[in-house]
Design a protein around this motif. Structure first.
Motif, mmCIF file in Angstrom:
data_model
loop_
_atom_site.group_PDB
_atom_site.id
_atom_site.type_symbol
_atom_site.label_atom_id
_atom_site.label_comp_id
_atom_site.label_asym_id
_atom_site.label_seq_id
_atom_site.Cartn_x
_atom_site.Cartn_y
_atom_site.Cartn_z
ATOM 1 N N ASP A 36 0.818 -1.213 0.000
ATOM 2 C CA ASP A 36 0.000 0.000 0.000
ATOM 3 C C ASP A 36 0.850 1.262 0.000
ATOM 4 O OD1 ASP A 36 -2.258 -1.632 0.080
ATOM 5 O OD2 ASP A 36 -2.309 -1.609 2.278
ATOM 6 N N ARG A 37 1.903 1.251 -0.826
ATOM 7 C CA ARG A 37 2.745 2.431 -0.963
ATOM 8 C C ARG A 37 2.446 3.136 -2.285
ATOM 9 N NH1 ARG A 37 3.156 2.038 3.676
ATOM 10 N NH2 ARG A 37 5.039 2.046 4.969
ATOM 11 N N LEU A 38 2.875 4.365 -2.385
ATOM 12 C CA LEU A 38 2.574 5.170 -3.561
ATOM 13 C C LEU A 38 3.189 4.562 -4.815
ATOM 14 C CD1 LEU A 38 1.326 7.787 -4.687
ATOM 15 C CD2 LEU A 38 3.507 8.922 -4.187
ATOM 16 N N LEU A 39 4.405 4.035 -4.680
ATOM 17 C CA LEU A 39 5.124 3.462 -5.820
ATOM 18 C C LEU A 39 5.221 1.956 -5.648
ATOM 19 C CD1 LEU A 39 7.996 6.110 -6.109
ATOM 20 C CD2 LEU A 39 5.847 6.025 -7.392
ATOM 21 N N GLY A 40 5.252 1.242 -6.763
ATOM 22 C CA GLY A 40 5.219 -0.204 -6.715
ATOM 23 C C GLY A 40 6.579 -0.827 -6.467
ATOM 24 N N LEU A 41 6.581 -2.184 -6.643
ATOM 25 C CA LEU A 41 7.785 -2.959 -6.350
ATOM 26 C C LEU A 41 8.943 -2.604 -7.273
ATOM 27 C CD1 LEU A 41 9.035 -5.270 -4.686
ATOM 28 C CD2 LEU A 41 8.136 -6.879 -6.393
ATOM 29 N N ASN A 42 8.621 -2.322 -8.528
ATOM 30 C CA ASN A 42 9.710 -2.028 -9.466
ATOM 31 C C ASN A 42 10.472 -0.753 -9.088
ATOM 32 O OD1 ASN A 42 9.099 -4.300 -10.941
ATOM 33 N ND2 ASN A 42 7.775 -3.206 -12.396
ATOM 34 N N TRP A 43 9.761 0.195 -8.480
ATOM 35 C CA TRP A 43 10.441 1.429 -8.082
ATOM 36 C C TRP A 43 11.456 1.185 -6.945
ATOM 37 C CZ3 TRP A 43 10.572 6.048 -10.358
ATOM 38 C CH2 TRP A 43 9.608 6.325 -11.318
ATOM 39 N N SER A 44 11.326 0.084 -6.248
ATOM 40 C CA SER A 44 12.286 -0.212 -5.168
ATOM 41 C C SER A 44 13.683 -0.514 -5.698
ATOM 42 C CB SER A 44 11.775 -1.392 -4.332
ATOM 43 O OG SER A 44 11.743 -2.596 -5.104
ATOM 44 N N LEU A 45 13.778 -0.774 -7.006
ATOM 45 C CA LEU A 45 15.109 -1.011 -7.585
ATOM 46 C C LEU A 45 15.952 0.262 -7.600
ATOM 47 C CD1 LEU A 45 14.211 -3.335 -10.610
ATOM 48 C CD2 LEU A 45 15.191 -3.969 -8.395
ATOM 49 N N VAL A 46 15.302 1.428 -7.667
ATOM 50 C CA VAL A 46 16.058 2.691 -7.727
ATOM 51 C C VAL A 46 16.858 2.910 -6.442
ATOM 52 C CG1 VAL A 46 15.890 5.186 -7.955
ATOM 53 C CG2 VAL A 46 14.437 3.702 -9.362
ATOM 54 N N PRO A 47 16.242 2.918 -5.251
ATOM 55 C CA PRO A 47 17.061 3.078 -4.043
ATOM 56 C C PRO A 47 18.016 1.914 -3.820
ATOM 57 C CG PRO A 47 14.783 2.577 -3.474
ATOM 58 C CD PRO A 47 14.814 2.863 -4.936
ATOM 59 N N LEU A 48 17.610 0.713 -4.308
ATOM 60 C CA LEU A 48 18.523 -0.431 -4.159
ATOM 61 C C LEU A 48 19.833 -0.174 -4.890
ATOM 62 C CD1 LEU A 48 18.989 -3.441 -3.300
ATOM 63 C CD2 LEU A 48 18.067 -4.067 -5.550
ATOM 64 N N LEU A 49 19.757 0.273 -6.136
ATOM 65 C CA LEU A 49 20.980 0.521 -6.920
ATOM 66 C C LEU A 49 21.741 1.739 -6.386
ATOM 67 C CD1 LEU A 49 19.573 -0.138 -10.510
ATOM 68 C CD2 LEU A 49 20.920 -1.675 -9.068
ATOM 69 N N VAL A 50 21.013 2.764 -5.931
ATOM 70 C CA VAL A 50 21.695 3.944 -5.374
ATOM 71 C C VAL A 50 22.457 3.564 -4.103
ATOM 72 C CG1 VAL A 50 21.352 6.205 -4.345
ATOM 73 C CG2 VAL A 50 20.086 5.569 -6.402
ATOM 74 N N LEU A 51 21.813 2.776 -3.257
ATOM 75 C CA LEU A 51 22.495 2.334 -2.031
ATOM 76 C C LEU A 51 23.675 1.428 -2.350
ATOM 77 C CD1 LEU A 51 19.337 1.717 0.151
ATOM 78 C CD2 LEU A 51 21.230 3.217 0.771
ATOM 79 N N GLY A 52 23.545 0.630 -3.416
ATOM 80 C CA GLY A 52 24.691 -0.175 -3.843
ATOM 81 C C GLY A 52 25.860 0.701 -4.256
ATOM 82 N N GLY A 53 25.562 1.814 -4.967
ATOM 83 C CA GLY A 53 26.637 2.745 -5.318
ATOM 84 C C GLY A 53 27.215 3.429 -4.093
ATOM 85 N N ALA A 54 26.360 3.743 -3.096
ATOM 86 C CA ALA A 54 26.871 4.380 -1.874
ATOM 87 C C ALA A 54 27.786 3.436 -1.088
ATOM 88 C CB ALA A 54 25.688 4.823 -1.001
ATOM 89 N N GLU A 55 27.506 2.126 -1.196
ATOM 90 C CA GLU A 55 28.360 1.152 -0.515
ATOM 91 C C GLU A 55 29.807 1.222 -1.026
ATOM 92 O OE1 GLU A 55 28.141 -0.621 2.008
ATOM 93 O OE2 GLU A 55 26.229 -1.654 2.253
ATOM 94 N N LEU A 56 29.963 1.602 -2.297
ATOM 95 C CA LEU A 56 31.318 1.710 -2.850
ATOM 96 C C LEU A 56 32.120 2.831 -2.192
ATOM 97 C CD1 LEU A 56 30.475 1.280 -6.648
ATOM 98 C CD2 LEU A 56 31.345 -0.462 -5.076
ATOM 99 N N LEU A 57 31.422 3.779 -1.544
ATOM 100 C CA LEU A 57 32.091 4.928 -0.929
ATOM 101 C C LEU A 57 32.121 4.826 0.603
ATOM 102 C CD1 LEU A 57 30.353 7.743 -3.029
ATOM 103 C CD2 LEU A 57 32.528 6.593 -3.505
ATOM 104 N N ARG A 58 31.777 3.694 1.163
ATOM 105 C CA ARG A 58 31.596 3.584 2.615
ATOM 106 C C ARG A 58 32.878 3.846 3.405
ATOM 107 N NH1 ARG A 58 33.021 -1.520 4.600
ATOM 108 N NH2 ARG A 58 31.415 -1.474 6.236
ATOM 109 N N GLN A 59 34.050 3.540 2.837
ATOM 110 C CA GLN A 59 35.315 3.801 3.517
ATOM 111 C C GLN A 59 36.027 5.033 2.978
ATOM 112 O OE1 GLN A 59 37.999 0.499 4.672
ATOM 113 N NE2 GLN A 59 36.532 -0.880 3.650
ATOM 114 N N SER A 60 36.002 5.218 1.676
ATOM 115 C CA SER A 60 36.734 6.338 1.071
ATOM 116 C C SER A 60 36.029 7.678 1.282
ATOM 117 C CB SER A 60 36.947 6.081 -0.420
ATOM 118 O OG SER A 60 35.692 5.878 -1.067
#
Length: 396
Positions: A36-60
């Motif tokens: 019951d969210r505004l955006l569906g399941l497919n939209w959850s891929l956007v923050p997933l990929l962004v967070l994956g990119g942020a993981e690359l910067l977690r130490q640097s």
């Protein structure tokens, strides 16, 4: 000008790839975190990929990674959500505390703790339902929990680094102490070797030169007798020194260090070598016993002064005077200053250095040099040796 990002660490790449693959697997299985969210399941891929990119910067770039992750997780609340996204956010929050600046490590736990409390109280007041507490607990688990864990890990690492640094400094200080001890021991043994042997070798050099330069049988025999006597005494002194250097348990124990009671024998030996020496011992016969280091230093100073007089003094009277006061022992040796009449042994100046070092090690004062007197110019050696242990070791 192009923006140059730092190269991600290998571990960060592995975490990012593994997390994104896990999130894609959850997405493929159709397992959302919320409905019951505004955006569906497919939209959850956007923050997933962004967070994956942020993981690359977690130490640097931990601060930048945390800002990106916070925005991505906020956006994720409007989608069906993904468990992998939440887990990546907790890891980035943890890394921001562990790898960030000390200021960030202090602020982030306080900020997340405050947000958790304010959100819990606000929702509870607004909804007036117990479920609001559960949302506050979930918020604390996702934000404050990783931050608090990061603080504990960071403190442990800093304590470990500080302990390692202290251990390295302790090892460095121990090595410096060892080097200083070895240097001091070498200097002490050099003084002992010079003081014990130089007198005998000087007498041997002078009398052997006389025996070679004078064509007189009696003079030659007398010179050879002195040479033999000094050779035997020098050999005995060398054996004593070797005994000191050897490990304990040898058959021959090293003899005791010389004291001022042996000054009579020392003066007699100097007279045998051709010096005209007088001794004025002003110590009190029934007075307190002098400390062993003071007696040894005084004996060696007199011995070296007689050796220098034998090598360098012109003909005349050599005087040795000892004066004992309530807090110090004064050693005073004078010898005629000028060119010697007979053969002369070479000198290196090590004797004066050794006498000064012996005096300064006891916190005393040492002076040497030519002095004009009513009887002519003399070479004067003066040493003041403290006898009170409280005065010894101080820099004069």
């Amino acid at each position: 000008m192009a923006l140059s990002l730092p190269r991600p660490h290998r571990v960060d790449v592995q975490i990012a790839v593994g997390s994104v693959l896990a999130g894609l697997a959850l997405w493929g299985l159709g397992l959302p975190m919320q409905t019951d969210r505004l955006l569906g399941l497919n939209w959850s891929l956007v923050p997933l990929l962004v967070l994956g990119g942020a993981e690359l910067l977690r130490q640097s770039m931990p601060r930048t990674a945390l800002i990106i992750a916070t925005l991505a997780l906020t956006f994720d609340q409007f989608t069906a959500g993904n468990l992998a996204s939440v887990l990546m956010f907790t890891d980035i929050m943890y890394a921001a505390v562990v790898y960030g600046t000390p200021a960030s490590a202090r602020r982030i736990p306080l900020t997340t703790g405050a947000i958790t409390v304010v959100l819990t109280v606000g929702l509870l007041a607004w909804w007036q339902e117990p479920e609001a507490v559960l949302i506050g607990v979930a918020t604390g688990i996702v934000s404050f929990g990783p931050a608090a864990t990061g603080v504990l890990v960071r403190n442990h690492r800093e304590a470990t680094a500080a302990a390692k640094l202290r251990a390295e400094q302790t090892a460095l200080l121990a090595e410096m102490d060892r080097v200083q001890a070895v240097t001091a021991e070498r200097a002490r043994m050099a003084r002992e070797l010079h003081d014990m042997v130089a007198n005998h070798l000087s007498a041997i050099a002078i009398h052997s030169t006389a025996a070679l330069s004078l064509d007189d049988e009696r003079t030659t025999r007398d010179a050879l007798a002195v040479i033999r006597e000094n050779s035997v005494e020098g050999l005995a002194e060398m054996r004593r020194l070797i005994g000191i250097l050897r490990d304990a348990g040898e058959d021959l124990e090293p003899t005791a260090a010389p004291t001022l009671d042996g000054l009579g024998s020392l003066i007699a030996g100097a007279r045998t070598n051709g010096l005209d020496v007088t001794l004025d011992d002003g110590r009190e016969p029934e007075g307190p016993k002098l400390p062993a280091p003071v007696e040894l230093a005084a004996y060696r100073i007199v011995q070296e002064s007689l050796t220098n007089a034998l090598k360098h003094a012109s003909p005349g009277l050599v005087t040795v005077t000892l004066t004992q006061g309530p807090r110090s022992l004064d050693v005073h040796v004078t010898s005629p200053y000028g060119s010697p009449a007979g053969p002369r042994a070479p000198g290196s100046g090590a004797g004066l250095v050794g006498m000064r070092e012996r005096t300064e090690l006891l916190g005393g004062a040492f002076e040497s040099g030519p002095v004009a007197t009513a009887d002519g110019k003399v070479w004067d050696v003066s040493a003041t040796l403290p006898v009170d242990p409280a005065d010894q070791g101080a820099t004069p």
